[in-house]
Design an enzyme around this catalytic site. Sequence first.
Site: not given
Ligand code: IVH
Length: 679
Positions: A115, A117, A119, A227, A318, A412, A415, A430, A436
């Site tokens: 999935e 991640k 932010d 989400y 990451k 320098c 030189c 210089c 030089c």
């Molecule tokens: S699953 C047991 N799925 O990442 C924890 N987390 O660094 C299961 N996060 O605090 C988390 N996207 O806020 C999961 N697709 C995703 C995510 C996700 C972002 C965040 C989440 C968590 C942090 C961990």
Amino acid sequence: MTQHADVVAQMRQLIQILAQHNHAYYVLDQPVIADSEYDQLFHQLKALEQQYPDLIQADTPTNKVGGQPLSKFESVTHAVPMLSLGNVFNQDELFAFARRAEERLPNQTIQYDVELKFDGLAISLWYANGVLVRGVTRGDGETGEDITHNVKTIRNLPKILSSAEYSIPEFLEVRGEVLMPKSGFEKLNAANLAKGEKTFANPRNAAAGSLRQLDPKIAASRPLAFYAYGIAQCVPHHGLNTMSESLDWLHQLGFAVGERHFVCDSIQAVQEVYEQINQERSQLSVEIDGLVIKVNDLKQQQQLGFLSREPRWATAYKFPAVAALTTVENIHWQVGRTGTLTPVARLNPVAVGGVTVSNVTLHNIGEIHRLDVRIGDTVSVYRSGDVIPKVEKVWPEFRPAEAETVQLPACCPVCDSPVVMPEGEALARCSGGLYCAAQRIEAIRHFVSRKAMDIEGLGDRWVESLLHLNLLKDVSDIYHLHEHREALLKIEKMGEKSVQNLLDAIERSKKTTLGAFIYALGIRGVGETTARMLANTFQTLDALRVANLEALKKTPDVGDITAEWILDFFQAPHNLEVLDRLLAAGIHWDAPLAPTRQPLNGESWVITGTLSKMGRDEATQMLQALGARVSGSVSSKTKCLVAGEKAGSKLEKAEKLGIPVMNEDQFLSLMAEYGQTQG
Ligand code: IVH
């Protein structure tokens, strides 16, 4: 014993800094460092703890999650703790994560759910009989804050669940992330800017700031989105078997899930997805900082369980850290080919986005002051874009007592000539340009060029060979090459004839003009025209050598900074040694025309269009020989415009300003009157 004391001190320091940043991030929603920087500090502490497990401090943040919730919101204890995820940063670490899972699930096939991640901010949502009743922040993972009033304003979040296919559970707790999609973030910042209000540094801060408003009207006005990525509780049990089915089910009930989502049969396939998404990241509608890799089968997840703060069944993968922490071991000054002094930090080698960085330019002394970087400092090194690494940040918290400040050297490093930096200039240089070794190649190239000493044939190939044979330590050695005829003949592919041609060209160059000679010295800011003005004004090299700043500044075409460069050049003792050697070798010139005898003295002329009987350079030289300046643009100060064929806008402008215009023939007859004929 002492070593242990050092390690403990280092751990304590890291714990203290991490605690400050944790507070800033989780409680104040005002992170002062980038997440990647936090990760670096965190990993440094973790690495120390791995190496010295006996010294692990009781209050280490490596086994807890976030900060204390702010008191202004009601606290809520999570029935199922909201834990965090471990991180992997490269393929090896990803494969190690998979191996650990495989070892605990012998003889089982594992599929991985991949999935985005997000932010943003993790929250938990409670639905009673399909109605949203509560929204809670993660807080410290055990206890969060009730933000129901704000959560209800998030437009894409279902307030009432409905599905044609599935029955709605009596109680459901959904986990997911609140964030501000990139487009909404940009609009919000643009609107805030227009109203003169504060803008947000990034979508994460904007989302955090919006969610933690006590007044829900503010959150409602912000383009937030939710989400979903997990189910914490479901009564009655949903009966689903995998992570990916859970996401589909959540989607059916009305939740938004990530715009990309994969199921992979092997960890190699996960790696491929990672590479693909890393490429496509900028096209996604939301900010992500990596992927989350989860064992897809929910039973397998249960078997794997948790380790301290992290599930064994999931990890964050990451995107490459573009920043890393390291220490500055020294700061050297490098002298460039044109004499600029650049400070270069020698670093304890560190991997940044897959490349080992051990040197990084600090650009100039101003940058050193801006960063306040000292020898011994801990710094964050970033690779901006693809190539050039730079020091982004200095960590004064880690500064050792013996850290040394850096000064611009007086002389320098190559030189020993004085280092100069006129006021208003950012770069130090210089002043020993003629002598030089760092500037040797450029100095020679310039010295022999056509408008300088015009030594035909002494091209780059010759220069390289001569430098290699150590026959050219500075430009004056050019006039001693005839003493090394034998060595020259031995240079590959240089026959008798080419050697003789070269020596003849060198001999011929000894007769020059004072203007060309001054130009050949390569003084900063002194181009061909300025050199000729200096020759005309001072008449002799000796007069120029002893000229003071005031006299230099009075020369037409010499600005304040150039005047300083000229003064510095003639004050560098090594340059004077080379000058004397050049003159001793027999370089000479006729006395320049005295300014008063120059009929066009001080006039500004412009040449435009195509001349048929001569080149522009030749016409320019004729005018200059009579004391005129040749400029590139027409202005009210222009004395006359010489217009060849196809003259365009300059001719129009001259006519508009009423400036006299001459054609090529008229120009040639005027030149002839003054004794200037074509060469
Ligand atoms: S699953 C047991 N799925 O990442 C924890 N987390 O660094 C299961 N996060 O605090 C988390 N996207 O806020 C999961 N697709 C995703 C995510 C996700 C972002 C965040 C989440 C968590 C942090 C961990």
